[in-house]
Scaffold this active site. Structure first.
Site, short mmCIF file in Angstrom:
data_model
loop_
_atom_site.label_atom_id
_atom_site.label_comp_id
_atom_site.label_asym_id
_atom_site.label_seq_id
_atom_site.Cartn_x
_atom_site.Cartn_y
_atom_site.Cartn_z
CB ILE A 107 -1.02 0.11 1.17
CG1 ILE A 107 -1.80 -1.19 1.36
CG2 ILE A 107 -1.77 1.39 1.35
CD1 ILE A 107 -3.02 -1.51 0.11
CD GLU A 159 20.94 7.81 18.04
OE1 GLU A 159 20.57 7.47 19.20
OE2 GLU A 159 20.09 7.18 17.01
CB SER A 179 4.75 -3.82 17.42
OG SER A 179 5.00 -2.85 18.22
N GLY A 230 2.51 -8.07 16.34
CA GLY A 230 0.93 -7.97 15.88
C GLY A 230 1.00 -7.45 14.76
CD GLU A 240 19.89 16.59 5.45
OE1 GLU A 240 18.79 16.65 4.89
OE2 GLU A 240 20.94 16.63 5.07
#
Length: 181
Positions: free
Chosen positions: A14, A96, A113, A115, A140
């Site tokens: 989709i 980071e 997750s 599910g 950025e």
């Protein structure tokens, strides 16, 4: 046949974005009936528990648009195509936090997750930390603030709902169990 297996009859993409793909499958259920499954396809990620020589956990605070708020988290990031998870862990840690790790120890992997998403996170413990002379820097479109705290201070951040994501809670639980074993 796998227990409770759902056979895919038809699959349709989709949406295909930079980070995720949304797919809808028509499936045949174990009882012979049909249903639809909406799924997020994700390339996977790593998360890193950086621990300094004085037992401080290096965390990052960043804004999370889906939640419309900032969270305090362990460093983490998406796997790049063909990049081994340990290499991603080193890269994300440096980007980071500005830290390099002499030891990157694999802990476990888990689905975030299951599910509706196939995202898997590979969790690493980073030790032997030292600041990079010229760190890679964040992407950025990524803005983070670095903080270092003890396990006890991090647990208070959970109570204050500043740490509110599963990967970081899992990481802190791991450190807590290791400390008490």
């Amino acid at each position: 046949m796998k227990k409770f297996e759902e056979k895919t009859i038809e699959s349709e993409t989709i949406f295909e974005g930079k980070v995720v793909q949304l797919q809808v499958d028509r499936v045949k259920l174990p009882n012979g009936k049909e249903s639809h499954r909406e799924m997020i396809k994700h390339p996977g990620a790593v998360a890193v528990i950086p621990v300094t020589s004085d037992n401080k956990i290096v965390l990052v605070e960043q804004y999370r648009k889906p939640l419309e708020r900032s969270l305090v988290e362990i460093p983490a990031g998406k796997l790049e195509e063909g990049e081994p998870p340990e290499k991603t862990a080193h890269r994300e840690l440096e980007e980071e936090t500005g830290y390099l790790a002499s030891e990157m120890t694999y802990i476990t992997s888990f689905y975030t997750s299951p599910g509706f998403a196939d995202e898997i996170i590979h969790l690493y413990l980073a030790t032997g930390l030292k600041k990079a002379d010229e760190p890679l820097g964040t992407d950025e479109d990524e803005f983070v603030e670095i903080m270092e705290c003890t396990l006890e201070e991090a647990q208070k951040l959970i109570n204050e709902k500043k740490i509110y994501d599963a990967k970081t809670a899992y990481a802190l639980l791991y450190l807590s169990v290791m400390k008490n074993s």
